[in-house]
Design a protein around this motif. Sequence first.
Motif, PDB file in Angstrom:
ATOM      1  N   GLU A   1     -11.372   1.333   0.171  1.00 45.38           N
ATOM      2  CA  GLU A   1     -11.345   0.379   1.322  1.00 45.38           C
ATOM      3  C   GLU A   1     -12.523  -0.430   1.556  1.00 45.38           C
ATOM      4  O   GLU A   1     -12.241  -1.854   1.858  1.00 45.38           O
ATOM      5  CB  GLU A   1     -11.326   1.338   2.573  1.00 45.38           C
ATOM      6  CG  GLU A   1     -10.244   2.328   2.765  1.00 45.38           C
ATOM      7  CD  GLU A   1     -10.120   2.809   4.031  1.00 45.38           C
ATOM      8  OE1 GLU A   1     -11.170   3.212   4.614  1.00 45.38           O
ATOM      9  OE2 GLU A   1      -8.803   3.418   4.389  1.00 45.38           O
TER      10      GLU A   1
ATOM     11  N   CYS B   1      -5.974  -2.081   6.891  1.00 43.70           N
ATOM     12  CA  CYS B   1      -4.778  -2.735   6.668  1.00 43.70           C
ATOM     13  C   CYS B   1      -4.987  -4.018   7.892  1.00 43.70           C
ATOM     14  O   CYS B   1      -4.637  -5.241   7.383  1.00 43.70           O
ATOM     15  CB  CYS B   1      -3.457  -2.068   6.533  1.00 43.70           C
ATOM     16  SG  CYS B   1      -3.470  -1.069   4.717  1.00 43.70           S
TER      17      CYS B   1
ATOM     18  N   SER C   1      -6.337   2.894   5.101  1.00 44.81           N
ATOM     19  CA  SER C   1      -5.812   3.365   6.124  1.00 44.81           C
ATOM     20  C   SER C   1      -5.278   2.053   6.987  1.00 44.81           C
ATOM     21  O   SER C   1      -5.332   0.902   6.795  1.00 44.81           O
ATOM     22  CB  SER C   1      -7.140   3.770   7.057  1.00 44.81           C
ATOM     23  OG  SER C   1      -7.912   2.653   7.052  1.00 44.81           O
ATOM     24  N   ASP C   2      -4.269   2.675   8.092  1.00 48.84           N
ATOM     25  CA  ASP C   2      -3.814   1.587   9.029  1.00 48.84           C
ATOM     26  C   ASP C   2      -4.719   0.461   9.627  1.00 48.84           C
ATOM     27  O   ASP C   2      -4.476  -0.720   9.612  1.00 48.84           O
ATOM     28  CB  ASP C   2      -2.990   2.092  10.134  1.00 48.84           C
ATOM     29  CG  ASP C   2      -1.680   3.061   9.464  1.00 48.84           C
ATOM     30  OD1 ASP C   2      -1.310   2.698   8.219  1.00 48.84           O
ATOM     31  OD2 ASP C   2      -1.400   3.871  10.046  1.00 48.84           O
TER      32      ASP C   2
ATOM     33  N   ASP D   1       1.061   4.047  -1.590  1.00 52.65           N
ATOM     34  CA  ASP D   1       0.538   5.421  -1.701  1.00 52.65           C
ATOM     35  C   ASP D   1      -0.567   5.801  -0.483  1.00 52.65           C
ATOM     36  O   ASP D   1      -1.320   6.762  -0.527  1.00 52.65           O
ATOM     37  CB  ASP D   1      -0.406   5.533  -3.121  1.00 52.65           C
ATOM     38  CG  ASP D   1       0.554   5.318  -4.157  1.00 52.65           C
ATOM     39  OD1 ASP D   1       1.846   5.822  -4.132  1.00 52.65           O
ATOM     40  OD2 ASP D   1       0.152   4.796  -5.243  1.00 52.65           O
ATOM     41  N   SER D   2      -0.568   4.808   0.458  1.00 51.23           N
ATOM     42  CA  SER D   2      -1.424   4.992   1.573  1.00 51.23           C
ATOM     43  C   SER D   2      -3.049   5.084   1.231  1.00 51.23           C
ATOM     44  O   SER D   2      -3.440   5.883   1.778  1.00 51.23           O
ATOM     45  CB  SER D   2      -0.906   6.123   2.476  1.00 51.23           C
ATOM     46  OG  SER D   2       0.464   5.972   2.966  1.00 51.23           O
TER      47      SER D   2
ATOM     48  N   ASN E   1       1.032  -1.311   0.015  1.00 49.68           N
ATOM     49  CA  ASN E   1       0.103   0.006   0.024  1.00 49.68           C
ATOM     50  C   ASN E   1       0.939   1.397   0.078  1.00 49.68           C
ATOM     51  O   ASN E   1       0.718   2.152   0.782  1.00 49.68           O
ATOM     52  CB  ASN E   1      -0.829  -0.147   1.078  1.00 49.68           C
ATOM     53  CG  ASN E   1      -1.876   1.115   1.334  1.00 49.68           C
ATOM     54  OD1 ASN E   1      -2.408   1.486   0.292  1.00 49.68           O
ATOM     55  ND2 ASN E   1      -2.132   1.668   2.646  1.00 49.68           N
TER      56      ASN E   1
END
Length: 297
Positions: free
Chosen positions: A150, A51, A47-48, A43-44, A41
Amino acid sequence: MKRWLVIIMALLGSLSLSAGIYTPNTIPIPENGEHPSYISNPDSILSDSVCAVINEKLFQLEDSTGVKTLVMVVEHVEGDDLYQFSMTVGNMYGIGSKENNTGLIIALATLDRSYQILTGKGLEGYLPDAICRRVELKAMIPHLKEGAWEEAIGETVEAISGILMNDEEIKSTYAAPEEEECTFWEAFFGFLISIPLFALFFWCLYKIFELLLVIPKMIFGLFAGNDVGRGGGNGFSGSYRSSSRRRRSYSSSSSYSSGSSYSSGSSYSSGGSYSSGSSHGSRGGGSFGGGGSGGRF
């Protein structure tokens, strides 16, 4: 001085524009480990927290089935060909186990507006192309069209994990639709349409049978004419004219046969033996042959 500032700003702008374009050599691929990440990931885009949920789900999938998964979410891929990009990454980094080739790649390029589900050679029987396509249509594409990256990736991972882990509710959601029974009027009109087709079929059979009867008679007439001709000139001439009349009286017929067969349905086999290595993660020496599904949104 102003010229140098303009040049520096232009270089920085070009670097920022190209930062989200990846090749199989430049995309970061997570390493295996006790608590690995299955997600690339850079390019972010995810979100954390998302993930973390996906990683936990894919860890459970590998632990119970041996399927090693790689999720790639980027903005651009070089060449704008996410299928070839995913194939190259899968074979280059050996996604999946070497023994069973049960690797799985889920890829998304947001600005290229393309997506891909790729299955390893050993996973194609458990996750056929038809099921991959249904997952895309139901779980992925509706969210992609709304820009909900997402949700698209999360629900896709949830669906595929459920299918491979034999979750009956999820499997029934993505099973092949049952064929609807035809109504009385549909059957009745189908019968009416079939009547002239059957009539044409039997007429053709009759003409073929008639032709089969005529040919031996013609051959017999030719031999009989030759025998008479050897007995005298007049006899040969008369027989030849008679044979010619027979040939002229013969009318050619054409035969036509029509029919088509259609079989629909897909079978899903969830059985089989998986071997999970001691090192969890995406890598394991697997290879890909092109199974799966993908497209643009």
